[in-house]
Motif scaffolding. Structure first.
Motif, PDB file in Angstrom:
ATOM      1  N   PHE A  58     -30.346 -20.971 -31.327  1.00  0.00           N
ATOM      2  CA  PHE A  58     -29.188 -20.300 -30.738  1.00  0.00           C
ATOM      3  C   PHE A  58     -29.208 -20.317 -29.213  1.00  0.00           C
ATOM      4  CE2 PHE A  58     -29.193 -18.860 -35.053  1.00  0.00           C
ATOM      5  CZ  PHE A  58     -27.851 -18.789 -35.369  1.00  0.00           C
ATOM      6  N   MET A  59     -29.804 -21.358 -28.653  1.00  0.00           N
ATOM      7  CA  MET A  59     -29.705 -21.547 -27.212  1.00  0.00           C
ATOM      8  C   MET A  59     -28.258 -21.909 -26.882  1.00  0.00           C
ATOM      9  SD  MET A  59     -32.717 -21.089 -25.883  1.00  0.00           S
ATOM     10  CE  MET A  59     -32.739 -21.998 -24.343  1.00  0.00           C
ATOM     11  N   PRO A  60     -27.571 -21.136 -26.036  1.00  0.00           N
ATOM     12  CA  PRO A  60     -26.143 -21.392 -25.785  1.00  0.00           C
ATOM     13  C   PRO A  60     -25.900 -22.774 -25.181  1.00  0.00           C
ATOM     14  CG  PRO A  60     -26.821 -19.255 -24.907  1.00  0.00           C
ATOM     15  CD  PRO A  60     -28.069 -19.980 -25.283  1.00  0.00           C
ATOM     16  N   GLN A  61     -24.868 -23.428 -25.668  1.00  0.00           N
ATOM     17  CA  GLN A  61     -24.462 -24.731 -25.159  1.00  0.00           C
ATOM     18  C   GLN A  61     -22.947 -24.729 -24.958  1.00  0.00           C
ATOM     19  OE1 GLN A  61     -26.684 -27.184 -24.516  1.00  0.00           O
ATOM     20  NE2 GLN A  61     -28.417 -26.010 -25.330  1.00  0.00           N
ATOM     21  N   VAL A  62     -22.490 -25.508 -23.996  1.00  0.00           N
ATOM     22  CA  VAL A  62     -21.046 -25.653 -23.796  1.00  0.00           C
ATOM     23  C   VAL A  62     -20.429 -26.215 -25.080  1.00  0.00           C
ATOM     24  CG1 VAL A  62     -19.253 -26.891 -22.518  1.00  0.00           C
ATOM     25  CG2 VAL A  62     -21.231 -25.951 -21.307  1.00  0.00           C
ATOM     26  N   GLY A  63     -19.351 -25.599 -25.511  1.00  0.00           N
ATOM     27  CA  GLY A  63     -18.688 -26.012 -26.742  1.00  0.00           C
ATOM     28  C   GLY A  63     -19.058 -25.174 -27.947  1.00  0.00           C
ATOM     29  N   ASP A  64     -20.097 -24.335 -27.823  1.00  0.00           N
ATOM     30  CA  ASP A  64     -20.504 -23.490 -28.947  1.00  0.00           C
ATOM     31  C   ASP A  64     -19.446 -22.435 -29.250  1.00  0.00           C
ATOM     32  OD1 ASP A  64     -22.915 -24.709 -29.447  1.00  0.00           O
ATOM     33  OD2 ASP A  64     -24.135 -23.230 -28.373  1.00  0.00           O
ATOM     34  N   ASN A  65     -19.267 -22.165 -30.534  1.00  0.00           N
ATOM     35  CA  ASN A  65     -18.492 -21.004 -30.949  1.00  0.00           C
ATOM     36  C   ASN A  65     -19.351 -19.761 -30.782  1.00  0.00           C
ATOM     37  OD1 ASN A  65     -16.101 -22.390 -31.876  1.00  0.00           O
ATOM     38  ND2 ASN A  65     -17.319 -23.103 -33.608  1.00  0.00           N
TER      39      ASN A  65
ATOM     40  N   MET B 128     -14.317 -10.514 -31.213  1.00  0.00           N
ATOM     41  CA  MET B 128     -13.420 -11.656 -31.372  1.00  0.00           C
ATOM     42  C   MET B 128     -14.176 -12.972 -31.183  1.00  0.00           C
ATOM     43  SD  MET B 128     -11.254 -11.536 -27.780  1.00  0.00           S
ATOM     44  CE  MET B 128     -10.033 -12.686 -28.381  1.00  0.00           C
ATOM     45  N   SER B 129     -13.629 -14.030 -31.750  1.00  0.00           N
ATOM     46  CA  SER B 129     -14.218 -15.362 -31.623  1.00  0.00           C
ATOM     47  C   SER B 129     -13.803 -15.998 -30.302  1.00  0.00           C
ATOM     48  CB  SER B 129     -13.768 -16.255 -32.785  1.00  0.00           C
ATOM     49  OG  SER B 129     -14.244 -15.756 -34.012  1.00  0.00           O
ATOM     50  N   VAL B 130     -14.761 -16.636 -29.635  1.00  0.00           N
ATOM     51  CA  VAL B 130     -14.504 -17.344 -28.384  1.00  0.00           C
ATOM     52  C   VAL B 130     -15.269 -18.663 -28.407  1.00  0.00           C
ATOM     53  CG1 VAL B 130     -14.068 -15.266 -27.011  1.00  0.00           C
ATOM     54  CG2 VAL B 130     -16.409 -16.138 -27.224  1.00  0.00           C
ATOM     55  N   VAL B 131     -15.037 -19.477 -27.385  1.00  0.00           N
ATOM     56  CA  VAL B 131     -15.746 -20.752 -27.237  1.00  0.00           C
ATOM     57  C   VAL B 131     -16.350 -20.797 -25.837  1.00  0.00           C
ATOM     58  CG1 VAL B 131     -15.542 -23.268 -27.241  1.00  0.00           C
ATOM     59  CG2 VAL B 131     -14.156 -21.901 -28.824  1.00  0.00           C
ATOM     60  N   ILE B 132     -17.612 -21.188 -25.737  1.00  0.00           N
ATOM     61  CA  ILE B 132     -18.273 -21.296 -24.433  1.00  0.00           C
ATOM     62  C   ILE B 132     -17.779 -22.553 -23.726  1.00  0.00           C
ATOM     63  CG2 ILE B 132     -20.482 -21.581 -23.247  1.00  0.00           C
ATOM     64  CD1 ILE B 132     -21.791 -20.057 -25.558  1.00  0.00           C
ATOM     65  N   SER B 133     -17.245 -22.380 -22.516  1.00  0.00           N
ATOM     66  CA  SER B 133     -16.721 -23.531 -21.779  1.00  0.00           C
ATOM     67  C   SER B 133     -17.577 -23.896 -20.568  1.00  0.00           C
ATOM     68  CB  SER B 133     -15.281 -23.266 -21.328  1.00  0.00           C
ATOM     69  OG  SER B 133     -15.211 -22.123 -20.498  1.00  0.00           O
ATOM     70  N   ALA B 134     -18.472 -23.002 -20.147  1.00  0.00           N
ATOM     71  CA  ALA B 134     -19.368 -23.306 -19.025  1.00  0.00           C
ATOM     72  C   ALA B 134     -20.520 -22.307 -19.029  1.00  0.00           C
ATOM     73  CB  ALA B 134     -18.622 -23.244 -17.693  1.00  0.00           C
ATOM     74  N   LEU B 135     -21.654 -22.724 -18.460  1.00  0.00           N
ATOM     75  CA  LEU B 135     -22.837 -21.870 -18.342  1.00  0.00           C
ATOM     76  C   LEU B 135     -23.299 -21.878 -16.895  1.00  0.00           C
ATOM     77  CD1 LEU B 135     -24.687 -23.201 -21.492  1.00  0.00           C
ATOM     78  CD2 LEU B 135     -23.858 -20.863 -21.232  1.00  0.00           C
ATOM     79  N   THR B 136     -23.622 -20.676 -16.370  1.00  0.00           N
ATOM     80  CA  THR B 136     -24.079 -20.611 -14.991  1.00  0.00           C
ATOM     81  C   THR B 136     -24.922 -19.367 -14.747  1.00  0.00           C
ATOM     82  OG1 THR B 136     -23.364 -20.462 -12.670  1.00  0.00           O
ATOM     83  CG2 THR B 136     -21.864 -19.560 -14.314  1.00  0.00           C
ATOM     84  N   ASN B 137     -26.206 -19.546 -14.489  1.00  0.00           N
ATOM     85  CA  ASN B 137     -27.111 -18.477 -14.051  1.00  0.00           C
ATOM     86  C   ASN B 137     -27.034 -17.205 -14.897  1.00  0.00           C
ATOM     87  OD1 ASN B 137     -27.991 -20.081 -11.869  1.00  0.00           O
ATOM     88  ND2 ASN B 137     -26.238 -19.420 -10.632  1.00  0.00           N
ATOM     89  N   GLY B 138     -27.206 -17.350 -16.201  1.00  0.00           N
ATOM     90  CA  GLY B 138     -27.206 -16.182 -17.074  1.00  0.00           C
ATOM     91  C   GLY B 138     -25.828 -15.704 -17.483  1.00  0.00           C
ATOM     92  N   TRP B 139     -24.797 -16.401 -17.047  1.00  0.00           N
ATOM     93  CA  TRP B 139     -23.420 -16.080 -17.418  1.00  0.00           C
ATOM     94  C   TRP B 139     -22.810 -17.270 -18.143  1.00  0.00           C
ATOM     95  CZ3 TRP B 139     -20.416 -11.671 -15.830  1.00  0.00           C
ATOM     96  CH2 TRP B 139     -21.135 -10.742 -15.063  1.00  0.00           C
ATOM     97  N   CYS B 140     -21.766 -17.000 -18.896  1.00  0.00           N
ATOM     98  CA  CYS B 140     -21.003 -18.103 -19.469  1.00  0.00           C
ATOM     99  C   CYS B 140     -19.516 -17.822 -19.317  1.00  0.00           C
ATOM    100  CB  CYS B 140     -21.363 -18.331 -20.937  1.00  0.00           C
ATOM    101  SG  CYS B 140     -21.092 -16.938 -22.006  1.00  0.00           S
ATOM    102  N   ARG B 141     -18.778 -18.886 -19.133  1.00  0.00           N
ATOM    103  CA  ARG B 141     -17.320 -18.774 -19.134  1.00  0.00           C
ATOM    104  C   ARG B 141     -16.857 -19.022 -20.554  1.00  0.00           C
ATOM    105  NH1 ARG B 141     -14.916 -22.860 -15.368  1.00  0.00           N
ATOM    106  NH2 ARG B 141     -14.791 -24.193 -17.203  1.00  0.00           N
ATOM    107  N   VAL B 142     -15.943 -18.195 -21.025  1.00  0.00           N
ATOM    108  CA  VAL B 142     -15.482 -18.339 -22.403  1.00  0.00           C
ATOM    109  C   VAL B 142     -13.976 -18.549 -22.442  1.00  0.00           C
ATOM    110  CG1 VAL B 142     -17.369 -17.014 -23.420  1.00  0.00           C
ATOM    111  CG2 VAL B 142     -15.306 -15.817 -22.685  1.00  0.00           C
ATOM    112  N   ASN B 143     -13.562 -19.311 -23.447  1.00  0.00           N
ATOM    113  CA  ASN B 143     -12.147 -19.541 -23.731  1.00  0.00           C
ATOM    114  C   ASN B 143     -11.818 -18.935 -25.081  1.00  0.00           C
ATOM    115  OD1 ASN B 143     -12.181 -21.048 -21.398  1.00  0.00           O
ATOM    116  ND2 ASN B 143     -11.816 -23.019 -22.402  1.00  0.00           N
ATOM    117  N   SER B 144     -10.545 -18.729 -25.325  1.00  0.00           N
ATOM    118  CA  SER B 144     -10.117 -18.338 -26.662  1.00  0.00           C
ATOM    119  C   SER B 144     -10.299 -19.534 -27.595  1.00  0.00           C
ATOM    120  CB  SER B 144      -8.649 -17.906 -26.650  1.00  0.00           C
ATOM    121  OG  SER B 144      -7.807 -19.044 -26.510  1.00  0.00           O
ATOM    122  N   ILE B 145     -10.178 -19.305 -28.894  1.00  0.00           N
ATOM    123  CA  ILE B 145     -10.321 -20.409 -29.848  1.00  0.00           C
ATOM    124  C   ILE B 145      -9.178 -21.413 -29.711  1.00  0.00           C
ATOM    125  CG2 ILE B 145     -11.687 -19.099 -31.505  1.00  0.00           C
ATOM    126  CD1 ILE B 145      -9.131 -18.601 -33.101  1.00  0.00           C
TER     127      ILE B 145
END
Length: 253
Positions: free
Chosen positions: A182-189, A219-236
């Motif tokens: 479960f290491m976060p990756q861009v594109g993960d749900n 709610m469900s989201v999608v990871i669109s970017a990762l940066t220094n312990g934060w992630c940017r998320v988009n809606s599904i």
């Protein structure tokens, strides 16, 4: 001056304690999410031993339960998803509501099968987080006016032994279970475990995404970017939402 400092430390001590157990438990959660885990699914069987596929099944139909792997769950009614470690112990459980939508609950267990952290979502803006250590349960329940000490019991199993007892089943990973981590990756749900997001890392809080859609806990989201312990998320639907600390989302696989 010394007396004033002691008084300030006294006032801060509950906050310091809270942060202490959270940091300790978060370290355990990070370790679980980084380790290889094997995916399995608990499904109900009818009296003929066939997998029940009805989304809104009548529990009178259920005769027993079985643990299946990815290759066996076509059209199955999945009660929840389990993640086993290499020692064949459940370390994580994920459950959606029956309609397949928002989060119902997520639970983490230590190697002894004891609940160490859980998130639950009633679906009517009532939700909570539970941290468990040697001193007991520490519950953050929202909204505060509905707070209760045992709300989580309808959503989280206090131990993996309770799962075995309730479903009368041996908890064992299927032979062909798929491996993941479960290491976060861009594109993960992922599931949003917060009632707000941020305009930027450490920026302004907001309860609406950039397209005006309200932020909901669970709610469900999608990871669109990762940066220094934060992630940017988009809606599904790929509409930008904002930023969130990684510990406030749960990657779903």
């Amino acid at each position: 001056m010394k007396i004033i400092m002691l008084y300030i430390l006294f006032l801060l001590s509950p906050y310091t304690f809270a942060q202490s157990y959270k940091v300790t438990i978060q370290t355990e959660l990070d370790a679980i999410n980084e380790m290889p885990l094997w995916i399995a699914y608990l499904v109900p069987l009818d009296s003929l031993g066939e997998v029940i596929s009805d989304e809104y099944m009548d529990f009178n139909q259920v005769h027993s339960y079985k643990i299946l792997d990815d290759g066996q769950i076509k059209n199955a009614n999945i009660l929840f998803t389990m993640y086993f470690d290499r020692d064949n112990k459940i370390r994580k459980i994920f459950k959606r509501w029956a309609d397949g939508g928002d989060l119902h609950s997520i639970a983490y267990y230590n190697s002894d099968g004891r609940l160490i952290y859980g998130v639950y979502n009633k679906g009517d803006e009532t939700h909570g987080k539970l941290y468990a250590d040697a001193s007991g349960f520490h519950i953050e329940h929202f909204p505060k006016e509905n707070e209760c000490k045992d709300c989580f019991e309808a959503y989280l199993f206090p131990s993996t032994k309770c799962i075995e007892t309730q479903y009368d089943i041996m908890l064992q990973s299927p032979q062909n279970a798929k491996r993941t981590n479960f290491m976060p990756q861009v594109g993960d749900n992922a599931i949003l475990c917060s009632t707000h997001v941020y305009s930027l890392p450490n920026g302004e809080k907001t309860t609406k995404g950039e397209d005006g859609v309200a932020v909901r806990f669970g709610m469900s989201v999608v990871i669109s970017a990762l940066t220094n312990g934060w992630c940017r998320v988009n809606s599904i639907f790929n509409a930008p939402f904002g930023y969130i600390p990684i510990q406030d989302i749960e990657v779903i696989k």
